[in-house]
Write an enzyme that holds these catalytic residues in place. Structure first.
Site, PDB file in Angstrom:
ATOM      1  N   ASN A   7      23.387  62.142  14.329  1.00  0.00           N
ATOM      2  CA  ASN A   7      24.170  62.711  15.320  1.00  0.00           C
ATOM      3  C   ASN A   7      24.372  63.992  14.687  1.00  0.00           C
ATOM      4  OD1 ASN A   7      25.516  63.625  17.033  1.00  0.00           O
ATOM      5  ND2 ASN A   7      26.901  61.762  17.273  1.00  0.00           N
ATOM      6  N   ARG A  74      20.666  61.204  18.441  1.00  0.00           N
ATOM      7  CA  ARG A  74      21.591  61.522  19.769  1.00  0.00           C
ATOM      8  C   ARG A  74      21.316  62.840  20.368  1.00  0.00           C
ATOM      9  NH1 ARG A  74      27.873  61.842  20.750  1.00  0.00           N
ATOM     10  NH2 ARG A  74      27.807  61.225  22.870  1.00  0.00           N
ATOM     11  N   HIS A 163      27.898  60.700  28.256  1.00  0.00           N
ATOM     12  CA  HIS A 163      28.238  59.008  27.546  1.00  0.00           C
ATOM     13  C   HIS A 163      27.333  58.112  28.149  1.00  0.00           C
ATOM     14  CE1 HIS A 163      32.523  60.221  27.376  1.00  0.00           C
ATOM     15  NE2 HIS A 163      32.113  60.514  26.107  1.00  0.00           N
ATOM     16  N   GLY A 193      37.539  57.313  25.221  1.00  0.00           N
ATOM     17  CA  GLY A 193      37.716  57.763  24.069  1.00  0.00           C
ATOM     18  C   GLY A 193      38.468  59.185  23.966  1.00  0.00           C
ATOM     19  N   ASN A 194      38.258  59.900  23.108  1.00  0.00           N
ATOM     20  CA  ASN A 194      38.634  61.349  23.043  1.00  0.00           C
ATOM     21  C   ASN A 194      38.161  62.083  24.293  1.00  0.00           C
ATOM     22  OD1 ASN A 194      40.584  62.519  21.207  1.00  0.00           O
ATOM     23  ND2 ASN A 194      39.268  62.173  19.446  1.00  0.00           N
ATOM     24  N   ARG A 224      40.935  67.585  27.225  1.00  0.00           N
ATOM     25  CA  ARG A 224      40.328  68.214  28.553  1.00  0.00           C
ATOM     26  C   ARG A 224      41.199  67.810  29.569  1.00  0.00           C
ATOM     27  NH1 ARG A 224      34.747  65.568  26.930  1.00  0.00           N
ATOM     28  NH2 ARG A 224      34.273  67.131  25.215  1.00  0.00           N
ATOM     29  N   MET A 265      46.252  58.271  21.646  1.00  0.00           N
ATOM     30  CA  MET A 265      46.972  57.135  22.621  1.00  0.00           C
ATOM     31  C   MET A 265      47.938  56.448  21.921  1.00  0.00           C
ATOM     32  SD  MET A 265      47.153  56.047  25.474  1.00  0.00           S
ATOM     33  CE  MET A 265      45.900  56.822  26.512  1.00  0.00           C
ATOM     34  N   GLU A 366      27.337  52.999  20.276  1.00  0.00           N
ATOM     35  CA  GLU A 366      26.069  53.859  20.637  1.00  0.00           C
ATOM     36  C   GLU A 366      25.036  53.940  19.731  1.00  0.00           C
ATOM     37  OE1 GLU A 366      29.351  56.666  21.690  1.00  0.00           O
ATOM     38  OE2 GLU A 366      27.950  57.733  23.114  1.00  0.00           O
TER      39      GLU A 366
HETATM   40  P1  ADP Z   1      35.536  59.461  20.423  1.00  0.00           P
HETATM   41  O1  ADP Z   1      35.219  60.028  21.685  1.00  0.00           O
HETATM   42  O2  ADP Z   1      36.026  60.781  19.438  1.00  0.00           O
HETATM   43  O3  ADP Z   1      34.401  58.904  19.902  1.00  0.00           O
HETATM   44  P2  ADP Z   1      37.063  57.241  20.311  1.00  0.00           P
HETATM   45  O4  ADP Z   1      36.286  56.421  21.064  1.00  0.00           O
HETATM   46  O5  ADP Z   1      37.104  56.876  18.646  1.00  0.00           O
HETATM   47  O6  ADP Z   1      36.802  58.699  20.367  1.00  0.00           O
HETATM   48  O7  ADP Z   1      38.560  57.037  20.912  1.00  0.00           O
HETATM   49  C1  ADP Z   1      39.546  57.960  20.273  1.00  0.00           C
HETATM   50  C2  ADP Z   1      40.921  57.370  20.967  1.00  0.00           C
HETATM   51  O8  ADP Z   1      41.064  55.998  21.022  1.00  0.00           O
HETATM   52  C3  ADP Z   1      42.067  58.149  20.712  1.00  0.00           C
HETATM   53  O9  ADP Z   1      43.115  58.515  21.855  1.00  0.00           O
HETATM   54  C4  ADP Z   1      42.796  56.962  20.104  1.00  0.00           C
HETATM   55  O10 ADP Z   1      44.381  57.377  19.951  1.00  0.00           O
HETATM   56  C5  ADP Z   1      42.427  55.985  20.742  1.00  0.00           C
HETATM   57  N1  ADP Z   1      42.609  54.628  19.990  1.00  0.00           N
HETATM   58  C6  ADP Z   1      42.069  54.415  18.884  1.00  0.00           C
HETATM   59  N2  ADP Z   1      42.430  53.038  18.227  1.00  0.00           N
HETATM   60  C7  ADP Z   1      43.522  52.687  18.940  1.00  0.00           C
HETATM   61  C8  ADP Z   1      44.493  51.611  19.068  1.00  0.00           C
HETATM   62  N3  ADP Z   1      44.559  50.692  18.115  1.00  0.00           N
HETATM   63  N4  ADP Z   1      45.437  51.523  20.026  1.00  0.00           N
HETATM   64  C9  ADP Z   1      45.504  52.575  20.756  1.00  0.00           C
HETATM   65  N5  ADP Z   1      44.578  53.692  20.617  1.00  0.00           N
HETATM   66  C10 ADP Z   1      43.525  53.695  19.852  1.00  0.00           C
END
Ligand code: ADP
Length: 388
Positions: A7, A74, A163, A193-194, A224, A265, A366
């Site tokens: 990636n 990717r 995605h 996710g983010n 966003r 989160m 992924e």
């Molecule tokens: P990315 O899009 O960067 O790959 P991820 O899929 O890792 O992102 O998701 C990131 C989000 O997941 C963040 O908002 C983070 O707070 C949330 N997150 C990760 N672990 C937990 C958890 N144990 N409980 C609640 N939220 C979580």
């Protein structure tokens, strides 16, 4: 088969080496700060070729004499051309480059990664797996914006969706969990996710998705805004903000971060539980927006057989899932509180037996999807060559 998944970003290169026969991840890592000056004793990495040397050194020990069979990339934007993973050659690389205007931050970086590998290992089969590809099946009524035609014909302005690798993988696993063939699956997949997006899946295919021309459209995300009235951009422009400033505002300073003071989160849920009003508001706005999309996509797919949560928030935040599910009561959705609280890396059902629509949590992967797609493309290309 050993597949190296890459990636490649503008200043970072993430990698994962997978043994597909054993179903294992041999190693993974990230080389970042590519192109930045060396810092505090750290060795600087000038470009993607140098980054690849760092990766090669890291892989050397793990490989212990074995050979990498293929590299899977990717690639963010496949435009209207790519609906499937493809074996990369010079023409494909140039086609990815021609899509640069649609993904100015990502596609050029993906091409740097592809060229660096071709330079270092000229005979290595390379496969591009596109983040947009799964959404190539969107019908026109879903991909077309209600604007004059030249925006599309001259500039390619339409919904592409992102995605895709994750949505496709998760939809397939959700079908498996329900005992269905992937092609018999109708449902709503929520990648949270983010970045976050929802996809309406009918007969195993993507028929609508919340991200659009760019990943900015749709759900409330970490930083966003998701959907807003487009006139707000015009208004801000008239106030004197530049297009770069508006881009930054909506992509990096908005969403959960703007509403609740954090894009994480976990932080928001803890703050909301302590009674923090801003954090509560952020959860409220984000879960309401998401629930509305689920309702819309339930209609789009002609009745969802499942609602599926995935990615960081979807897999881990039982609180956020419960907030969304509560608002889906009108569809007859009922969560099983205990099942929702379970933490597990396995795909699972979290709705009550009486729920009108089953609610699932399916962890995404992924890299695995990219590695498997890469192996499939390379094997079929080798098969074709052998039968010629
Ligand atoms: P990315 O899009 O960067 O790959 P991820 O899929 O890792 O992102 O998701 C990131 C989000 O997941 C963040 O908002 C983070 O707070 C949330 N997150 C990760 N672990 C937990 C958890 N144990 N409980 C609640 N939220 C979580």
């Amino acid at each position: 088969m050993l597949v190296l998944v890459i990636n490649s970003g503008s200043s970072s290169l993430k990698y994962q080496l997978r043994d597909l026969d054993a179903g294992t991840v041999l190693t993974e890592g990230i080389v970042d700060r590519i192109g930045f000056p060396a810092e505090g004793g750290e060795v600087g990495v000038a470009d993607h070729e140098e980054a690849l040397e760092v990766v090669d050194a890291a892989l050397h020990e793990v490989l212990a004499g074995r050979q990498i069979d293929a590299v899977g990339h990717r690639v963010v934007h496949g435009g209207e051309r790519f609906g499937d993973p493809v074996l990369i050659d010079n023409e494909i690389t140039r086609a990815i480059e021609r899509l640069n205007p649609l993904a100015p931050l990502h596609n050029p970086a993906n091409v740097l990664g592809i060229r660096a590998i071709a330079e270092k290992w000229p005979d290595m089969p390379q496969v591009a797996v596109f983040d947009t590809a799964y959404h190539r099946t969107l019908p026109e009524r879903a991909w077309r914006y209600a604007v004059p035609d030249w925006l599309y014909t001259r500039h390619g302005i339409r919904r592409y969706g992102f995605h895709g690798t994750s949505h496709q993988y998760v939809a397939g696993r959700a079908a498996g969990l329900l005992g269905l063939e992937p092609a018999a699956f109708d449902g709503v997949v929520l990648h949270l996710g983010n970045g976050a997006s929802a996809t309406a899946v009918q007969g195993g295919r993507s028929i609508d998705t919340s991200m659009g021309f760019t990943p900015l459209e749709g759900l409330v995300m970490g930083t966003r805004s998701g959907d807003i009235d487009p006139s707000i951009l015009v208004f801000l422009g008239r106030l004197g903000m530049s297009s770069d400033e508006i881009d930054d505002l909506l992509n990096r300073e908005s969403g959960l971060k703007a509403l609740g003071g954090s894009n994480d989160m976990r932080t928001l849920v803890e703050a909301a539980e302590r009674g923090d009003a801003k954090a509560r508001r952020a959860l409220d706005v984000a879960s309401y927006r998401l629930a509305k999309y689920v309702g819309a996509y339930h209609v789009a797919v002609g009745g969802a057989k499942a609602i599926v949560f995935t990615a960081g928030i979807g897999e881990n935040s039982s609180v956020f899932r419960a907030l969304v599910a509560e608002q889906l009561g009108a569809l007859g959705v009922v969560l099983d509180t205990e099942a929702n609280a379970v933490r597990s890396p396995e795909p699972r059902v979290i709705s009550a037996p009486g729920s009108a629509i089953p609610v699932l949590v399916v962890p995404t992967d992924e890299e695995r999807a990219i590695a498997e797609a890469t192996a499939a493309v390379v094997s079929s290309a080798l098969g074709e060559r052998a039968s010629r």
